[in-house]
Design a protein around this motif. Structure first.
Motif, PDB file in Angstrom:
ATOM      1  N   GLN A  53       0.829  -1.212   0.000  1.00 36.34           N
ATOM      2  CA  GLN A  53       0.000   0.000   0.000  1.00 36.34           C
ATOM      3  C   GLN A  53       0.864   1.263   0.000  1.00 36.34           C
ATOM      4  OE1 GLN A  53      -2.788   0.178   3.248  1.00 36.34           O
ATOM      5  NE2 GLN A  53      -3.570   2.171   2.663  1.00 36.34           N
ATOM      6  N   GLU A  54       1.880   1.327   0.875  1.00 33.37           N
ATOM      7  CA  GLU A  54       2.753   2.503   0.942  1.00 33.37           C
ATOM      8  C   GLU A  54       3.572   2.637  -0.343  1.00 33.37           C
ATOM      9  OE1 GLU A  54       4.742   5.929   2.579  1.00 33.37           O
ATOM     10  OE2 GLU A  54       2.765   5.024   2.707  1.00 33.37           O
ATOM     11  N   SER A  55       4.073   1.530  -0.853  1.00 32.67           N
ATOM     12  CA  SER A  55       4.843   1.562  -2.102  1.00 32.67           C
ATOM     13  C   SER A  55       3.994   2.061  -3.261  1.00 32.67           C
ATOM     14  CB  SER A  55       5.390   0.172  -2.406  1.00 32.67           C
ATOM     15  OG  SER A  55       6.301  -0.224  -1.408  1.00 32.67           O
ATOM     16  N   THR A  56       2.751   1.629  -3.304  1.00 33.58           N
ATOM     17  CA  THR A  56       1.832   2.066  -4.361  1.00 33.58           C
ATOM     18  C   THR A  56       1.526   3.548  -4.213  1.00 33.58           C
ATOM     19  OG1 THR A  56       0.892  -0.146  -4.527  1.00 33.58           O
ATOM     20  CG2 THR A  56      -0.435   1.672  -5.405  1.00 33.58           C
ATOM     21  N   ARG A  57       1.309   4.007  -2.979  1.00 36.68           N
ATOM     22  CA  ARG A  57       1.052   5.429  -2.736  1.00 36.68           C
ATOM     23  C   ARG A  57       2.220   6.279  -3.225  1.00 36.68           C
ATOM     24  NH1 ARG A  57       2.313   9.502   0.325  1.00 36.68           N
ATOM     25  NH2 ARG A  57       3.800   8.347   1.595  1.00 36.68           N
ATOM     26  N   LEU A  58       3.445   5.871  -2.894  1.00 37.51           N
ATOM     27  CA  LEU A  58       4.628   6.622  -3.319  1.00 37.51           C
ATOM     28  C   LEU A  58       4.794   6.586  -4.836  1.00 37.51           C
ATOM     29  CD1 LEU A  58       7.067   5.522  -0.494  1.00 37.51           C
ATOM     30  CD2 LEU A  58       6.201   7.849  -0.887  1.00 37.51           C
ATOM     31  N   MET A  59       4.570   5.419  -5.433  1.00 41.02           N
ATOM     32  CA  MET A  59       4.671   5.305  -6.893  1.00 41.02           C
ATOM     33  C   MET A  59       3.666   6.223  -7.576  1.00 41.02           C
ATOM     34  SD  MET A  59       2.797   3.960  -9.598  1.00 41.02           S
ATOM     35  CE  MET A  59       1.763   2.756  -8.811  1.00 41.02           C
ATOM     36  N   ALA A  61       2.429   8.974  -6.386  1.00 44.03           N
ATOM     37  CA  ALA A  61       2.905  10.354  -6.219  1.00 44.03           C
ATOM     38  C   ALA A  61       3.973  10.659  -7.271  1.00 44.03           C
ATOM     39  CB  ALA A  61       3.451  10.567  -4.816  1.00 44.03           C
ATOM     40  N   VAL A  62       4.884   9.721  -7.486  1.00 40.77           N
ATOM     41  CA  VAL A  62       5.905   9.899  -8.525  1.00 40.77           C
ATOM     42  C   VAL A  62       5.223  10.069  -9.882  1.00 40.77           C
ATOM     43  CG1 VAL A  62       7.785   8.765  -9.783  1.00 40.77           C
ATOM     44  CG2 VAL A  62       7.719   8.645  -7.280  1.00 40.77           C
ATOM     45  N   HIS A  63       4.263   9.222 -10.166  1.00 43.13           N
ATOM     46  CA  HIS A  63       3.588   9.236 -11.464  1.00 43.13           C
ATOM     47  C   HIS A  63       2.764  10.506 -11.694  1.00 43.13           C
ATOM     48  CE1 HIS A  63       1.780   7.567 -15.053  1.00 43.13           C
ATOM     49  NE2 HIS A  63       0.575   7.811 -14.576  1.00 43.13           N
ATOM     50  N   HIS A  64       1.974  10.887 -10.691  1.00 43.83           N
ATOM     51  CA  HIS A  64       1.062  12.028 -10.860  1.00 43.83           C
ATOM     52  C   HIS A  64       1.694  13.374 -10.549  1.00 43.83           C
ATOM     53  CE1 HIS A  64      -2.349   9.530 -11.800  1.00 43.83           C
ATOM     54  NE2 HIS A  64      -2.175   8.817 -10.702  1.00 43.83           N
ATOM     55  N   ASP A  65       2.555  13.428  -9.526  1.00 43.57           N
ATOM     56  CA  ASP A  65       3.152  14.699  -9.100  1.00 43.57           C
ATOM     57  C   ASP A  65       4.545  14.920  -9.687  1.00 43.57           C
ATOM     58  OD1 ASP A  65       0.856  14.999  -7.536  1.00 43.57           O
ATOM     59  OD2 ASP A  65       1.829  14.164  -5.751  1.00 43.57           O
ATOM     60  N   GLY A  66       5.100  13.879 -10.293  1.00 44.43           N
ATOM     61  CA  GLY A  66       6.428  14.004 -10.886  1.00 44.43           C
ATOM     62  C   GLY A  66       7.555  13.594  -9.967  1.00 44.43           C
ATOM     63  N   HIS A  67       7.275  13.454  -8.672  1.00 42.88           N
ATOM     64  CA  HIS A  67       8.305  13.046  -7.718  1.00 42.88           C
ATOM     65  C   HIS A  67       7.647  12.653  -6.397  1.00 42.88           C
ATOM     66  CE1 HIS A  67       7.543  17.188  -6.480  1.00 42.88           C
ATOM     67  NE2 HIS A  67       8.063  16.853  -5.300  1.00 42.88           N
ATOM     68  N   ALA A  68       8.421  11.982  -5.545  1.00 41.04           N
ATOM     69  CA  ALA A  68       7.962  11.654  -4.194  1.00 41.04           C
ATOM     70  C   ALA A  68       9.172  11.543  -3.277  1.00 41.04           C
ATOM     71  CB  ALA A  68       7.185  10.338  -4.175  1.00 41.04           C
ATOM     72  N   VAL A  69       9.006  12.004  -2.044  1.00 41.09           N
ATOM     73  CA  VAL A  69      10.022  11.823  -1.017  1.00 41.09           C
ATOM     74  C   VAL A  69       9.862  10.402  -0.490  1.00 41.09           C
ATOM     75  CG1 VAL A  69      10.831  12.552   1.266  1.00 41.09           C
ATOM     76  CG2 VAL A  69      10.042  14.265  -0.392  1.00 41.09           C
ATOM     77  N   VAL A  70      10.900   9.593  -0.668  1.00 44.62           N
ATOM     78  CA  VAL A  70      10.812   8.186  -0.268  1.00 44.62           C
ATOM     79  C   VAL A  70      11.542   7.898   1.040  1.00 44.62           C
ATOM     80  CG1 VAL A  70      10.420   7.365  -2.617  1.00 44.62           C
ATOM     81  CG2 VAL A  70      12.765   7.540  -1.739  1.00 44.62           C
TER      82      VAL A  70
END
Length: 98
Positions: A53-59, A61-70
């Motif tokens: 679930q957390e990995s999907t949420r971060l992915m 964010a990367v996909h839609h927002d262009g980046h994610a703090v991991v």
């Protein structure tokens, strides 16, 4: 009337360096046109040990927002994380926490 002790320039520099070391840093993963979303989830689960679930949420964010703090923490550790992401073929950078 109390006297304030003078702070030497060396002590001020030590305090500045100590404050910089205490500032959190972040590993940021950026979107790219190459890696599949399922692969990015796999990397986050495998390397960081995040839940699906957390990995999907971060992915997402990367996909839609262009980046994610991991990850967030000491600069040296964040640099290791960024290098690991590069080793997996992901684009990652390190920055000071906002």
């Amino acid at each position: 009337m109390g006297m304030t002790p003078a702070i030497s320039p060396d002590t001020r520099e030590e305090v500045r360096i100590s404050e910089q070391a205490a500032t959190p840093w972040q590993t940021v993963v950026w979107n790219d046109p190459v890696n599949l979303m399922s692969y990015v989830v796999h990397v986050f689960r495998t390397y960081f040990g995040y839940s699906k679930q957390e990995s999907t949420r971060l992915m997402l964010a990367v996909h839609h927002d262009g980046h994610a703090v991991v990850a967030q923490g000491a600069r040296e550790q964040m640099e290791l994380h960024a290098q690991a992401m590069h080793d997996y073929g992901l684009w990652a950078t390190v920055r000071r926490a906002e």
